[in-house]
Design a protein around this motif. Structure first.
Motif, PDB file in Angstrom:
ATOM      1  N   VAL A  60      27.607 -17.996 -32.178  1.00  0.00           N
ATOM      2  CA  VAL A  60      27.450 -18.468 -33.556  1.00  0.00           C
ATOM      3  C   VAL A  60      25.975 -18.637 -33.867  1.00  0.00           C
ATOM      4  N   ILE A  61      25.705 -18.628 -35.178  1.00  0.00           N
ATOM      5  CA  ILE A  61      24.376 -18.963 -35.669  1.00  0.00           C
ATOM      6  C   ILE A  61      24.522 -20.196 -36.550  1.00  0.00           C
ATOM      7  N   GLU A  62      23.842 -21.297 -36.167  1.00  0.00           N
ATOM      8  CA  GLU A  62      23.879 -22.504 -36.983  1.00  0.00           C
ATOM      9  C   GLU A  62      22.706 -22.474 -37.952  1.00  0.00           C
ATOM     10  N   ILE A  63      23.052 -22.643 -39.284  1.00  0.00           N
ATOM     11  CA  ILE A  63      22.028 -22.737 -40.327  1.00  0.00           C
ATOM     12  C   ILE A  63      22.143 -24.135 -40.939  1.00  0.00           C
ATOM     13  N   SER A  64      21.106 -24.936 -40.727  1.00  0.00           N
ATOM     14  CA  SER A  64      21.107 -26.324 -41.210  1.00  0.00           C
ATOM     15  C   SER A  64      20.275 -26.391 -42.490  1.00  0.00           C
ATOM     16  N   THR A  65      20.966 -26.760 -43.638  1.00  0.00           N
ATOM     17  CA  THR A  65      20.272 -26.778 -44.940  1.00  0.00           C
ATOM     18  C   THR A  65      20.488 -28.127 -45.628  1.00  0.00           C
ATOM     19  N   ASN A  66      19.866 -28.230 -46.814  1.00  0.00           N
ATOM     20  CA  ASN A  66      20.041 -29.424 -47.634  1.00  0.00           C
ATOM     21  C   ASN A  66      21.052 -29.203 -48.750  1.00  0.00           C
ATOM     22  N   ASN A  67      21.776 -28.093 -48.643  1.00  0.00           N
ATOM     23  CA  ASN A  67      22.672 -27.698 -49.736  1.00  0.00           C
ATOM     24  C   ASN A  67      24.070 -27.515 -49.181  1.00  0.00           C
ATOM     25  N   ASP A  68      25.072 -28.174 -49.824  1.00  0.00           N
ATOM     26  CA  ASP A  68      26.438 -28.104 -49.320  1.00  0.00           C
ATOM     27  C   ASP A  68      27.335 -27.164 -50.131  1.00  0.00           C
ATOM     28  N   SER A  69      26.710 -26.345 -51.015  1.00  0.00           N
ATOM     29  CA  SER A  69      27.530 -25.450 -51.846  1.00  0.00           C
ATOM     30  C   SER A  69      27.205 -23.983 -51.611  1.00  0.00           C
ATOM     31  N   LEU A  70      26.485 -23.690 -50.563  1.00  0.00           N
ATOM     32  CA  LEU A  70      26.114 -22.288 -50.346  1.00  0.00           C
ATOM     33  C   LEU A  70      27.324 -21.406 -50.126  1.00  0.00           C
ATOM     34  N   ILE A  71      28.358 -21.956 -49.477  1.00  0.00           N
ATOM     35  CA  ILE A  71      29.510 -21.112 -49.183  1.00  0.00           C
ATOM     36  C   ILE A  71      30.225 -20.675 -50.457  1.00  0.00           C
ATOM     37  N   ASP A  72      30.043 -21.433 -51.536  1.00  0.00           N
ATOM     38  CA  ASP A  72      30.639 -21.046 -52.813  1.00  0.00           C
ATOM     39  C   ASP A  72      29.751 -20.076 -53.580  1.00  0.00           C
ATOM     40  N   ASP A  73      28.446 -20.199 -53.337  1.00  0.00           N
ATOM     41  CA  ASP A  73      27.502 -19.436 -54.164  1.00  0.00           C
ATOM     42  C   ASP A  73      27.035 -18.136 -53.506  1.00  0.00           C
ATOM     43  N   VAL A  74      26.826 -18.147 -52.151  1.00  0.00           N
ATOM     44  CA  VAL A  74      26.247 -16.982 -51.474  1.00  0.00           C
ATOM     45  C   VAL A  74      27.339 -15.955 -51.214  1.00  0.00           C
ATOM     46  N   ASP A  75      26.971 -14.686 -51.390  1.00  0.00           N
ATOM     47  CA  ASP A  75      27.944 -13.602 -51.203  1.00  0.00           C
ATOM     48  C   ASP A  75      27.939 -13.044 -49.778  1.00  0.00           C
ATOM     49  N   THR A  76      26.767 -12.735 -49.269  1.00  0.00           N
ATOM     50  CA  THR A  76      26.686 -12.078 -47.947  1.00  0.00           C
ATOM     51  C   THR A  76      25.546 -12.674 -47.136  1.00  0.00           C
ATOM     52  N   ILE A  77      25.654 -12.462 -45.821  1.00  0.00           N
ATOM     53  CA  ILE A  77      24.579 -12.813 -44.897  1.00  0.00           C
ATOM     54  C   ILE A  77      24.225 -11.561 -44.110  1.00  0.00           C
ATOM     55  N   ASN A  78      22.943 -11.296 -44.024  1.00  0.00           N
ATOM     56  CA  ASN A  78      22.453 -10.137 -43.280  1.00  0.00           C
ATOM     57  C   ASN A  78      21.769 -10.633 -42.005  1.00  0.00           C
ATOM     58  N   ILE A  79      22.252 -10.112 -40.855  1.00  0.00           N
ATOM     59  CA  ILE A  79      21.689 -10.518 -39.553  1.00  0.00           C
ATOM     60  C   ILE A  79      20.853  -9.361 -39.027  1.00  0.00           C
ATOM     61  N   SER A  80      19.565  -9.623 -38.861  1.00  0.00           N
ATOM     62  CA  SER A  80      18.650  -8.594 -38.359  1.00  0.00           C
ATOM     63  C   SER A  80      18.581  -8.685 -36.849  1.00  0.00           C
ATOM     64  N   VAL A  81      19.011  -7.624 -36.158  1.00  0.00           N
ATOM     65  CA  VAL A  81      19.057  -7.591 -34.702  1.00  0.00           C
ATOM     66  C   VAL A  81      18.068  -6.540 -34.216  1.00  0.00           C
ATOM     67  N   GLY A  82      17.115  -6.973 -33.397  1.00  0.00           N
ATOM     68  CA  GLY A  82      16.118  -6.038 -32.879  1.00  0.00           C
ATOM     69  C   GLY A  82      16.751  -4.954 -32.042  1.00  0.00           C
ATOM     70  N   GLY A  83      16.309  -3.713 -32.239  1.00  0.00           N
ATOM     71  CA  GLY A  83      16.799  -2.604 -31.448  1.00  0.00           C
ATOM     72  C   GLY A  83      18.067  -1.982 -31.973  1.00  0.00           C
TER      73      GLY A  83
END
Length: 933
Positions: A60-83
């Motif tokens: 898992v990747i833990e993202i700690s923010t000050n906002n509790d509504s991102l899951i309603d507002d954000v559409d996608t997450i892009n994970i950049s993996v080296g190589g």
């Protein structure tokens, strides 16, 4: 009116535009109510996102923010993996777990090279953050410990709840860490920590405690070369102290971009050899990452330059070989190439040309080509070979007879051209070579033989060196010769009871044989020689059925009416028997065979009577190879002509039974080994076995009061055949005690009785009976002095006995005396002329004694001087008488002449004889008168 209407229209248009502007400003927040609400307050990250494996085993990747509504507002997450390609996931409850401002993204698997995460609303980027990778997870609530956290990795510390604070303590370190708000994981970086055990305690609940131990993974990267061209591959080795681990190898350029990569497994030997291909010119680093822990290491900087056309040069300007030998040519490549062409000879100028393609397979920048002049000109693949296992050297025109009709002839002696080129085309290499050298083939000389002998142990040292890649057996032989362990000989000692006979070494110098040896394809020198002894040289090179070489022994002193014993090695010994009886070392540079014969093994293999005491043998080594004997000359007309051309080296040796004895002295009629009752007593002897041989000497006491048995090991036989050792056991014995002494572990048996004797008194030369003692002489007198010299000691000695006057030596005589013996020494003709009148001390002197007296020299008296003058006058008178007598004799002769009636031939005056007579009479009268006076 019109003007007023216009003014109203203008004002109305302005009011309308203003209304539109107000409406547009109001419309923006209305249109984005919901979506843009997420941007109404800026989104901030409380802690750097952490990629780790949670207690459930999920990545898992833990993202700690000050906002509790991102899951309603954000559409996608892009994970950049080296190589590899980026990973895009929907930012919803199927992939993301939310707890207030904490968002835990399930990545499905762990990606050690996650560089960053980016959140998108539609195509708009809302948030981008770098990610920390934690290779290990420590859940302190479970109490489970981690035994190996590799230094340089990050540990994810959790307890299953947010707002965690912990203490971390080791023997040398203490730290406190907390998650911060909206986070349940603490990333703890071990890069700067000691390799030791840490205890982690929950500050809110001291019962939650867990441990982890930091260890060194030993991850390392070594590049094969840090200076390469764009035509070469970048290669190296990744290694670690732990095996079977996956690693990622990346090439990073000056812009920190990954331009090449390779992934592999360290395997059971904890190493992985990587090949990253060729790179463009530039500067690079190689980074190796352990995919499990995230530990990484960076190599030295790599400089890649553009490759030129490349060159291939020779390692020398001239080469030389004896006709029939193997010669080495080394082609050296620059960084731009690793293959090319070597040309030996020039078809137009030399009548011979070998076109050889070479390739550097081990990337050491060179290829050493072995060129066999014995096979040159034949359609044989072994004419050239590469010395290196991974390098190649190929004769490309073997089927064209290398422009040389060999007709079983070898290459003629003389000077040949050698050329090298980076071009793989022989014509181009010939027309435009990179380097040119000369190659001189010299004529062979006939073989020579020299015989040596040594001990079986010394031969074993040579064999061990031959089997050891770190030792040079030829250096061992050379050192043994210098240290007199291998010595020149014409005889060998034979042990008829055991296997300790001398080893007979035949040194056969035969220039021009290395090509034939090489053609046998045998790696072992003994196998190669046996192959030559049995006709196993290259078949195309040997027209005759005769063996290329022979080794033959023949007895020179057979018993009456008996045939001499003989041994034709090739005909009478199988290869197994040959290898048991003979050890062969070959020096291919100087063309020297060292053929060591084990006498005991030969007698065992052939028959016990082959080598016996008193046998005198001639040993012959013959070169019989028709190709070698012919050289570059015309073919032989017949087999008889071939036999007549044989080249023979021979030598002679005698076989003697091994024997030896102890040195003894006669005491009371018995021959015994005598020692003193003291420490460090020497016992010596002599033998005919090989110098350098080691044997044991044992002494055993016969006395109950001083019982001892002692053996001195490794007593070495000296070049003169003597051996000596010393013992301390005789300290405490008494004169008259007896003991036995014998030789052990030797090719011969020897024993003797021993006796402890009193210490002999050292020699001492005493002087007595000085004659004359006190004496007076006149200056000029000649005197004689004698004295008695006695050796009062027990041992024989030699000293100089001198006669001295006031410390000045006037005479000397060397005297040798046995113990108790005496003699008289006389000094004659001692002249005192040079001594002034006075008293002197004179005497006879030895190293140990002296006897002196007074010598008085007196002046000569006046009476003595008068007597001397009278004596002188008397002597003068006698001389005058003699003269007168002579005159009378002359007169008589004159008279005789006159009587003969002879005249002067020159017409003298008549009457000359009368005048002479008168003169004689007058002389006689004067003499008579003087005598009367």
């Amino acid at each position: 009116m019109t003007g007023n209407n216009t003014d109203y229209r203008t004002k109305g248009r302005a009011v309308f535009l203003a209304a539109l502007m107000v409406l547009s400003m109001l419309a923006v927040p209305m249109a984005f109510t919901g979506s843009v609400a997420a941007q109404s307050d800026e989104v901030t990250v409380n802690e750097t996102p952490v990629h780790y494996e949670n207690s459930s085993g999920d990545a898992v990747i833990e993202i700690s923010t000050n906002n509790d509504s991102l899951i309603d507002d954000v559409d996608t997450i892009n994970i950049s993996v080296g190589g590899q390609d980026d990973i895009e996931l929907d930012f919803d409850s199927s992939n993301v777990a939310q707890d207030d401002g904490q968002y835990v993204v399930d990545t499905g698997e762990v990606y050690p090279r996650v560089d960053s995460v980016t959140l998108f609303i539609g195509s708009d980027e809302v948030l981008e953050e770098d990610v920390i990778y934690a290779g290990e997870t420590l859940d302190i609530s479970s109490g489970d410990d981690l035994s190996a956290v590799y230094q340089g990795s990050t540990v994810a510390i959790t307890s299953g709840s947010q707002d965690l604070s912990v203490d971390l303590e080791s023997d040398s370190d203490f730290a406190q860490r907390s998650t911060g708000s909206n986070s349940s994981v603490i990333p703890f970086d071990t890069s700067d920590r000691e390799t030791e055990e840490y205890e982690v305690t929950n500050q809110d609940d001291n019962s939650e405690v867990a441990n982890f131990t930091i260890r060194d993974l030993g991850l390392d990267v070594e590049l094969d070369d840090t200076e390469i061209t764009d035509a070469e591959n970048l290669t190296g080795t990744a290694s670690a102290s732990s095996s079977d681990r996956d690693v990622l190898v990346e090439v990073i350029d000056e812009d920190d971009d990954v331009v090449a990569e390779d992934e592999g497994d360290l395997g059971g030997n904890a190493e992985y050899d990587f090949d990253l291909g060729d790179l463009e010119a530039g500067t690079y680093d190689v980074e190796v990452t352990d995919l499990s822990s995230g530990v990484s290491v960076t190599s030295d900087t790599v400089n890649v330059t553009e490759a030129g056309d490349g060159e291939a040069e020779l390692d020398a300007g001239s080469y030389e070989a004896v006709q029939g030998d193997v010669v080495e040519f080394t082609v050296e490549f620059d960084d731009a190439t690793s293959d090319g062409t070597l040309l030996i000879g020039n078809a137009e100028d030399d009548g011979y040309q070998a076109n050889i393609s070479v390739e550097d397979g081990d990337d050491d920048g060179e290829v050493t080509v072995l060129f066999n002049t014995y096979l040159a000109g034949l359609d044989d693949g072994d004419v050239v070979t590469a010395a290196g296992d991974d390098d190649t050297a190929t004769l490309n025109n073997a089927d064209e007879e290398q422009f040389f009709n060999s007709d079983s002839r070898m290459l003629d002696s003389g000077d040949y051209e050698v050329a090298s080129s980076a071009s793989t085309d022989a014509t181009t290499a010939s027309e435009d070579p990179d380097d040119v050298a000369s190659f001189v083939i010299t004529e062979r000389s006939e073989p020579e033989m020299q015989l040596w002998r040594t001990s079986p142990a010394a031969l074993e040292d040579v064999v061990d060196a031959a089997d050891d890649d770190d030792e040079d057996e030829l250096e061992v032989i050379s050192g043994a010769i210098e240290n007199d362990v291998i010595t020149e000989t014409d005889s060998v000692a034979l042990d008829t009871d055991n296997d300790r006979s001398d080893v007979l070494i035949h040194q056969v110098t035969a220039p021009g044989l290395s090509g034939a040896v090489d053609s046998t394809d045998e790696d072992d020198a003994g196998d190669a020689l046996y192959a030559l002894l049995n006709g196993s040289s290259n078949a195309d090179a040997q027209d005759s059925s005769v063996d290329p070489v022979s080794l033959y022994l023949e007895q020179q002193n057979p018993d009456r009416n008996e045939d001499p014993k003989t041994l034709n090695v090739s005909a009478e010994l199988t290869q197994t028997e040959f290898n048991e009886a003979f050890t062969v070392i070959y020096d291919d540079e100087d063309g020297v065979f060292y053929v060591a014969l084990d006498q005991n093994e030969l007698n065992s293999q052939v028959g016990s009577d082959v080598l016996e005491d008193g046998d005198e043998y001639t040993v012959e080594f013959a070169v019989q190879d028709e190709r070698l004997l012919r050289g570059s000359g015309s073919a032989f007309d017949s087999e008889e002509d071939v036999v007549d051309a044989y080249e023979v080296a021979d030598s002679e040796f005698t076989v003697e039974d091994a024997e030896g004895e102890f040195n003894t002295t006669e005491v009371d009629g018995d021959d015994v080994v005598s020692v003193l009752p003291a420490e460090d007593q020497a016992i010596s002897g002599s033998t005919n076995i090989a110098p350098g041989t080691e044997l044991d000497v044992r002494i055993r006491s016969d006395e109950a009061s001083s019982s001892f048995i002692t053996t001195n090991n490794e007593v070495v036989v000296q070049p003169d055949g003597t051996f000596e050792t010393s013992f301390d056991d005789f300290n405490g014995t008494a004169s008259g005690d007896t003991f036995d002494v014998d030789v052990r572990r030797a090719a011969f048996s020897a024993s003797a009785d021993g006796l402890v004797v009193e210490e002999a008194a050292p020699a001492a030369f005493e002087v007595s009976d000085l004659d004359p003692a006190d004496v007076s002489v006149e200056q000029g007198d000649v005197i004689e002095v004698s004295a008695t010299i006695e050796n009062t000691g027990d041992e024989e000695a030699t000293q100089d006995v001198t006669f001295q006057v006031d410390g000045n030596e006037l005479g000397s005589e060397e005297v040798t005396l046995d113990g108790g013996e005496d003699t008289t020494v006389t000094f004659s003709d001692i002249d005192t002329s040079d001594l002034e009148p006075g008293d002197y001390e004179h005497g006879v002197f030895t190293d140990d004694s002296e006897q002196t007296a007074t010598l008085t020299v007196e002046e000569v008296s006046e009476d003595d001087e008068a007597d001397d003058e009278a004596d002188d006058e008397a002597d003068d008178d006698e001389a005058d008488d003699d003269e007168a007598d002579d005159d009378e004799a002359d007169d008589d002769e004159a008279d005789d002449d006159g009587d003969d009636g002879e005249t002067d031939d020159e017409g003298g005056v008549p009457g000359f004889g009368v005048i002479v007579a008168l003169i004689a009479l007058i002389g006689a009268a004067m003499l008579a008168a003087r005598r009367n006076n």
